[in-house]
Structures are given as C-alpha cells and as structure tokens.
Scaffold this active site. Structure first.
Site, mmCIF file in Angstrom:
data_model
loop_
_atom_site.group_PDB
_atom_site.id
_atom_site.type_symbol
_atom_site.label_atom_id
_atom_site.label_comp_id
_atom_site.label_asym_id
_atom_site.label_seq_id
_atom_site.Cartn_x
_atom_site.Cartn_y
_atom_site.Cartn_z
ATOM 1 N N ASN A 1 48.976 -32.348 15.161
ATOM 2 C CA ASN A 1 49.454 -31.089 15.750
ATOM 3 C C ASN A 1 49.716 -30.095 14.636
ATOM 4 O OD1 ASN A 1 50.577 -29.288 17.746
ATOM 5 N ND2 ASN A 1 52.635 -29.878 17.028
ATOM 6 N N HIS B 1 52.304 -27.002 13.818
ATOM 7 C CA HIS B 1 53.589 -26.464 14.279
ATOM 8 C C HIS B 1 53.991 -25.308 13.366
ATOM 9 C CE1 HIS B 1 57.519 -26.432 16.138
ATOM 10 N NE2 HIS B 1 58.041 -26.361 14.927
ATOM 11 N N SER C 1 53.198 -26.443 9.566
ATOM 12 C CA SER C 1 53.021 -27.850 9.203
ATOM 13 C C SER C 1 51.988 -28.482 10.121
ATOM 14 C CB SER C 1 54.337 -28.622 9.378
ATOM 15 O OG SER C 1 55.408 -27.992 8.691
ATOM 16 N N ASP D 1 57.692 -33.019 17.450
ATOM 17 C CA ASP D 1 57.479 -32.439 16.121
ATOM 18 C C ASP D 1 58.060 -33.325 15.018
ATOM 19 O OD1 ASP D 1 56.236 -30.227 17.339
ATOM 20 O OD2 ASP D 1 58.157 -29.218 17.598
#
Ligand code: GAR
Length: 187
Positions: free
Chosen positions: A106, A108, A135, A144
């Site tokens: 992912n 973020h 990130s 996260d």
C-alpha cells in the site's frame, strides 16, 4: 515479470504512475488488472482506455464477504502475484489479508508510523512538523501497520494548507511507488 493487480477507489494517479513505469523494458512487474470498489472511479476509466483489464464492483447490497470473494476471484483469474493498493479507501478483512499474506503493498500519505488513517496532511501541519511524506508498506491486519518498504520526505512550507502539502506529497508518491514496488518484487 511479476503480475500486479491494482486496487483503487478514485482518481488513480498512483496506478497511472505504476503503469507508466511498467512500460520500461527493464521493469520487473506488469499491471495485469485494475480493480475497484467504485465502478465510477476515474482510475477504472483510464485503465479501460489503455486496454488494461478492469474489474469494478460496488459492495453496496452485497456484503463484505461476497464483495471480497468476488475481488479475490478476479485477482486469481488474472493470475495476479502481488496486489498494489493505490488509493483504495476500504479496509481489507483479516481473512483477505491472510489469504494474500506478504503479497499486498500500500502507499500511504504520511511518514509512517506517524499519522496512520485519514487526514494525514492536516494532522502533520497541525503538529507543526517540518516535513511530511509518503510510505510504501506491506499490508497486515493492522491499519497502515505493516513493515515499511520505502519512504519519501518533502518539506512542509509555512504557507501550506492540507491541499498544497497533499500535492507536494503526491508528486513524491508517483516516484516512490514504482521504485519501491520494483524493489519489492525482485527482493
Ligand atoms: C494518495 O495520496 C494515496 O497515498 C492516498 O490516497 C491518494 C490516492 O490518490 N491513500 C490513502 O489515503 C490510503 N488510506 P490516487 O487515486 O490519485 O492515487
């Protein structure tokens, strides 16, 4: 090349950055599917126009298990190896994360572990931080919270509001995500 499936909910600028980077001859991944929980997402229209396979399904009225089963089926039918979340604004269930363990990344918009969740830029400005950033991390059951694979930092300027900072961070995202995904799939 590693087969990447992108999940998104909106604009899709990070997906576009991944696809454009994948067109380089030496890129170790290709984007084989763009999937969304929002059939009207701009990112889906862009991918279609580029001839990339898409799968869009609203979870409304379906329920999360059936919705995720359909997404999972689409990813497996496309023989996806790695899932890249790119502005996918829905939480994946623990079962889905476990089924794709260490194969979901992912991006973020904060310097994790700072500012998990939403409104990251407003929170960084309110805290008086001198820098913000983004990130790329592995996705685990903790929001996260997975191991950070790469980060990029940008200055926060005195005149910044959340939108100005978001734009500066977004430009950094577009450079960070393709590079970090390429490193991840060749790790
Ligand atoms: C990006 O800034 C991404 O980091 C963020 O949403 C934006 C999506 O833009 N992701 C999250 O907030 C995840 N919780 P895009 O659709 O243009 O790539």
């Amino acid at each position: 090349r590693t087969r990447v499936g992108v999940l998104l909910s909106g604009r899709g600028s990070n997906m576009i950055a991944l696809v454009e980077a994948s067109r380089a001859a030496n890129c170790p991944y290709e984007v084989v599917l763009v999937a969304s929980d929002k059939p009207e997402a701009a990112g889906i229209a862009w991918a279609k126009a580029e001839g990339i396979a898409t799968f869009a399904l609203s979870p409304r009225g379906l329920g999360k298990p059936a919705f995720e089963a359909a997404i999972d089926r689409a990813l497996r039918d496309a023989a996806v190896d790695v899932i890249a979340l790119a502005g996918y604004m829905r939480l994946l269930s623990d079962g889905f994360v476990a089924a794709w363990r260490d194969r979901i990344v992912n991006i973020h918009p904060s310097l994790l572990p700072k500012y998990k969740g939403l409104e990251t830029h407003a929170r960084a400005i309110a805290a008086g931080d001198a820098t913000g950033g983004c990130s790329v991390h592995l996705v685990t059951e903790e929001l996260d919270g997975g191991v950070v694979l790469g980060q990029a930092e940008v200055p926060i300027l005195p005149a910044d509001d959340a939108d100005a900072l978001a734009n500066r961070v977004l430009a950094a995202e577009h450079a960070l995500y393709p590079r970090t995904l390429a490193e991840f799939v060749t790790r």
